[in-house]
Scaffold this motif. Structure first.
Motif, PDB file in Angstrom:
ATOM      1  N   ALA A 209       0.846  -1.211   0.000  1.00  0.00           N
ATOM      2  CA  ALA A 209       0.000   0.000   0.000  1.00  0.00           C
ATOM      3  C   ALA A 209       0.877   1.254   0.000  1.00  0.00           C
ATOM      4  CB  ALA A 209      -0.920  -0.003   1.216  1.00  0.00           C
ATOM      5  N   MET A 210       1.906   1.256   0.864  1.00  0.00           N
ATOM      6  CA  MET A 210       2.819   2.405   0.913  1.00  0.00           C
ATOM      7  C   MET A 210       3.561   2.538  -0.410  1.00  0.00           C
ATOM      8  SD  MET A 210       4.478   1.875   4.677  1.00  0.00           S
ATOM      9  CE  MET A 210       5.467   3.334   4.920  1.00  0.00           C
ATOM     10  N   LEU A 211       3.924   1.405  -0.994  1.00  0.00           N
ATOM     11  CA  LEU A 211       4.694   1.427  -2.238  1.00  0.00           C
ATOM     12  C   LEU A 211       3.884   2.051  -3.365  1.00  0.00           C
ATOM     13  CD1 LEU A 211       7.288   0.652  -3.715  1.00  0.00           C
ATOM     14  CD2 LEU A 211       6.318  -1.609  -4.141  1.00  0.00           C
ATOM     15  N   SER A 212       2.623   1.689  -3.437  1.00  0.00           N
ATOM     16  CA  SER A 212       1.807   2.204  -4.539  1.00  0.00           C
ATOM     17  C   SER A 212       1.685   3.734  -4.459  1.00  0.00           C
ATOM     18  CB  SER A 212       0.471   1.458  -4.548  1.00  0.00           C
ATOM     19  OG  SER A 212      -0.588   2.326  -4.670  1.00  0.00           O
ATOM     20  N   THR A 213       1.523   4.275  -3.256  1.00  0.00           N
ATOM     21  CA  THR A 213       1.488   5.740  -3.092  1.00  0.00           C
ATOM     22  C   THR A 213       2.850   6.352  -3.444  1.00  0.00           C
ATOM     23  OG1 THR A 213       0.071   5.307  -1.204  1.00  0.00           O
ATOM     24  CG2 THR A 213       0.821   7.569  -1.471  1.00  0.00           C
ATOM     25  N   ALA A 214       3.922   5.694  -2.976  1.00  0.00           N
ATOM     26  CA  ALA A 214       5.272   6.221  -3.202  1.00  0.00           C
ATOM     27  C   ALA A 214       5.597   6.272  -4.693  1.00  0.00           C
ATOM     28  CB  ALA A 214       6.296   5.350  -2.475  1.00  0.00           C
ATOM     29  N   LEU A 215       5.151   5.242  -5.440  1.00  0.00           N
ATOM     30  CA  LEU A 215       5.470   5.201  -6.871  1.00  0.00           C
ATOM     31  C   LEU A 215       4.789   6.348  -7.614  1.00  0.00           C
ATOM     32  CD1 LEU A 215       5.416   1.348  -7.629  1.00  0.00           C
ATOM     33  CD2 LEU A 215       7.387   2.842  -7.213  1.00  0.00           C
ATOM     34  N   LYS A 216       3.550   6.658  -7.194  1.00  0.00           N
ATOM     35  CA  LYS A 216       2.838   7.770  -7.844  1.00  0.00           C
ATOM     36  C   LYS A 216       3.545   9.090  -7.556  1.00  0.00           C
ATOM     37  CE  LYS A 216      -1.693   5.790  -7.811  1.00  0.00           C
ATOM     38  NZ  LYS A 216      -2.337   5.431  -6.556  1.00  0.00           N
ATOM     39  N   ASP A 217       3.908   9.283  -6.300  1.00  0.00           N
ATOM     40  CA  ASP A 217       4.609  10.517  -5.911  1.00  0.00           C
ATOM     41  C   ASP A 217       5.980  10.581  -6.596  1.00  0.00           C
ATOM     42  OD1 ASP A 217       4.804  12.878  -4.033  1.00  0.00           O
ATOM     43  OD2 ASP A 217       6.632  11.771  -3.543  1.00  0.00           O
ATOM     44  N   GLY A 218       6.629   9.422  -6.681  1.00  0.00           N
ATOM     45  CA  GLY A 218       7.965   9.359  -7.293  1.00  0.00           C
ATOM     46  C   GLY A 218       7.935   9.716  -8.767  1.00  0.00           C
ATOM     47  N   GLN A 219       6.879   9.290  -9.452  1.00  0.00           N
ATOM     48  CA  GLN A 219       6.754   9.618 -10.876  1.00  0.00           C
ATOM     49  C   GLN A 219       6.665  11.134 -11.058  1.00  0.00           C
ATOM     50  OE1 GLN A 219       3.383   7.857 -12.875  1.00  0.00           O
ATOM     51  NE2 GLN A 219       4.232   8.337 -14.890  1.00  0.00           N
ATOM     52  N   LYS A 220       5.902  11.766 -10.153  1.00  0.00           N
ATOM     53  CA  LYS A 220       5.766  13.226 -10.212  1.00  0.00           C
ATOM     54  C   LYS A 220       7.110  13.899  -9.922  1.00  0.00           C
ATOM     55  CE  LYS A 220       1.610  13.908  -8.283  1.00  0.00           C
ATOM     56  NZ  LYS A 220       0.992  14.176  -6.975  1.00  0.00           N
ATOM     57  N   ALA A 221       7.746  13.449  -8.833  1.00  0.00           N
ATOM     58  CA  ALA A 221       9.011  14.068  -8.414  1.00  0.00           C
ATOM     59  C   ALA A 221      10.080  13.921  -9.496  1.00  0.00           C
ATOM     60  CB  ALA A 221       9.492  13.438  -7.105  1.00  0.00           C
ATOM     61  N   ALA A 222      10.080  12.776 -10.191  1.00  0.00           N
ATOM     62  CA  ALA A 222      11.132  12.502 -11.176  1.00  0.00           C
ATOM     63  C   ALA A 222      10.826  13.115 -12.538  1.00  0.00           C
ATOM     64  CB  ALA A 222      11.336  10.991 -11.320  1.00  0.00           C
ATOM     65  N   SER A 223       9.660  13.763 -12.669  1.00  0.00           N
ATOM     66  CA  SER A 223       9.316  14.266 -14.008  1.00  0.00           C
ATOM     67  C   SER A 223      10.286  15.373 -14.443  1.00  0.00           C
ATOM     68  CB  SER A 223       7.863  14.723 -14.061  1.00  0.00           C
ATOM     69  OG  SER A 223       7.712  15.843 -13.230  1.00  0.00           O
ATOM     70  N   VAL A 224      10.836  16.140 -13.505  1.00  0.00           N
ATOM     71  CA  VAL A 224      11.780  17.205 -13.873  1.00  0.00           C
ATOM     72  C   VAL A 224      13.135  16.638 -14.330  1.00  0.00           C
ATOM     73  CG1 VAL A 224      10.821  19.010 -12.402  1.00  0.00           C
ATOM     74  CG2 VAL A 224      12.534  17.459 -11.457  1.00  0.00           C
ATOM     75  N   CYS A 225      13.379  15.387 -14.036  1.00  0.00           N
ATOM     76  CA  CYS A 225      14.675  14.768 -14.378  1.00  0.00           C
ATOM     77  C   CYS A 225      14.684  14.274 -15.821  1.00  0.00           C
ATOM     78  CB  CYS A 225      14.953  13.601 -13.446  1.00  0.00           C
ATOM     79  SG  CYS A 225      14.477  13.886 -11.732  1.00  0.00           S
ATOM     80  N   ARG A 226      13.483  14.172 -16.394  1.00  0.00           N
ATOM     81  CA  ARG A 226      13.284  13.636 -17.738  1.00  0.00           C
ATOM     82  C   ARG A 226      14.081  14.375 -18.798  1.00  0.00           C
ATOM     83  NH1 ARG A 226       7.420  14.430 -18.301  1.00  0.00           N
ATOM     84  NH2 ARG A 226       8.295  16.387 -18.978  1.00  0.00           N
ATOM     85  N   HIS A 227      14.253  15.693 -18.600  1.00  0.00           N
ATOM     86  CA  HIS A 227      14.934  16.496 -19.621  1.00  0.00           C
ATOM     87  C   HIS A 227      16.323  15.969 -19.911  1.00  0.00           C
ATOM     88  CE1 HIS A 227      11.540  19.059 -19.524  1.00  0.00           C
ATOM     89  NE2 HIS A 227      11.672  19.220 -18.219  1.00  0.00           N
ATOM     90  N   CYS A 228      16.971  15.433 -18.908  1.00  0.00           N
ATOM     91  CA  CYS A 228      18.299  14.861 -19.143  1.00  0.00           C
ATOM     92  C   CYS A 228      18.277  13.332 -19.125  1.00  0.00           C
ATOM     93  CB  CYS A 228      19.281  15.347 -18.092  1.00  0.00           C
ATOM     94  SG  CYS A 228      19.664  17.093 -18.277  1.00  0.00           S
ATOM     95  N   HIS A 229      17.580  12.749 -18.129  1.00  0.00           N
ATOM     96  CA  HIS A 229      17.664  11.290 -17.956  1.00  0.00           C
ATOM     97  C   HIS A 229      16.649  10.538 -18.809  1.00  0.00           C
ATOM     98  CE1 HIS A 229      20.740  11.240 -14.843  1.00  0.00           C
ATOM     99  NE2 HIS A 229      20.151  12.287 -14.298  1.00  0.00           N
ATOM    100  N   GLY A 230      15.818  11.261 -19.584  1.00  0.00           N
ATOM    101  CA  GLY A 230      14.886  10.614 -20.502  1.00  0.00           C
ATOM    102  C   GLY A 230      13.605  10.141 -19.831  1.00  0.00           C
TER     103      GLY A 230
END
Ligand code: HEC
Ligand code: HEC
Length: 224
Positions: A50-71
């Protein structure tokens, strides 16, 4: 007498006083969690669906700014920028902490972006990225990769594993950008302080540029 020497002396005294006072209890700021605390939190979340599923959603949001370099999904399109997809979560978290603490040096820009994440966002981004697939690339064996394999099997396999997947805080090398692998080995070897790790410093000290190319050629043949 000019005022400058006096004011710089006063400034010096001021900073000396601050520096002397700094280690004492600071009542105003909450103490940031230690890296150990962040790692136990990451482990705890990984084991709780349950905690993991919430964390993955938040993580996707947090990592969206990294996409410009890390794809997208951590699959870099640039040879000198590492893939973060499928990298071990504990390793990703440890490296983010190293950038934040100045123990690993990269562009100010990236370090700033990681610093802008809260500790929880760092944990969640690491969990999210570690669960993204690496997009399959064509891999070709060569005489160079065969020579690289001999060295890998002798020197590197104990830590990075038969399939180059690493574990926990030891990075996965399979599926990583080949140019980035070469650059990283040279950074450890140079002792310039860009990347500091006693183990990797020891294992790269005596590598020639040709050894590094052979190792990278072999690693690029490992299936992600
Ligand atoms: C401006 C481009 C850029 C952006 C944006 C960026 N990075 Fe990076 N990142 C890099 C480069 C280049 C490296 C390799 C640096 C080195 O080894 O010195 C790197 C390395 C890393 C590593 C180490 C990977 C490894 O295999 O050791 C992590 C973790 C990382 N970045 C996380 C992030 C996260 C999380 C974000 C978003 C918050 C982010 N980066 C945004 C360029 C970027
Ligand atoms: C004793 C264990 C150990 C051995 C042996 C070892 N490594 Fe490592 N390696 C590590 C650890 C731990 C790290 C992460 C260090 C850090 O925090 O920078 C690492 C990091 C790396 C990285 C950086 C990966 C990235 O994503 O940035 C590369 C590339 C690498 N190793 C290749 C090799 C090769 C090639 C060999 C053999 C010549 C080797 N290693 C031998 C433990 C080891």
């Amino acid at each position: 007498m000019s005022l400058i020497p006096f004011s710089s002396l006063a400034g010096l005294l001021f900073f000396t006083t601050i520096a002397a006072a700094a280690p004492s209890r600071d009542a105003e700021k909450p103490i940031p969690p230690t890296p150990e605390a962040l790692h136990s939190k990451l482990a705890q979340i990984s084991q709780n669906p349950a905690m993991l599923s919430t964390a993955l959603k938040d993580g996707q949001k947090a990592a969206s700014v990294c996409r410009h370099c890390h794809g997208a999904g951590g699959n870099s399109l640039l040879p000198e920028i590492p893939n973060l997809a499928s990298q071990n979560a504990a390793y990703l978290l440890e490296q983010m902490n190293k950038f934040v603490q100045g123990k690993r040096k990269s562009s100010e820009f990236m370090t700033g972006m990681i610093k802008a994440l809260t500790p929880d966002e760092r944990i969640n981004a690491a969990l999210y990225l570690s669960r993204q697939p690496i997009i399959n690339r064509l891999v070709v064996s060569s005489a160079q990769s065969a020579t690289g394999k001999q060295m890998y099997d002798k020197v590197c396999i104990n830590c990075h594993g038969v399939s180059g997947t690493g574990s926990d805080k030891i990075p996965r090398l399979a599926g990583q950008q080949i140019k980035y692998i070469e650059d990283s080995l040279k950074r450890y070897r140079s002792g310039s302080g860009e990347r500091v790790d006693a183990r990797m410093a020891g294992y790269t000290r005596n590598l020639s540029d040709a050894d590094i190319q052979n190792l990278a050629a072999y690693l690029s043949t490992l299936r992600p």
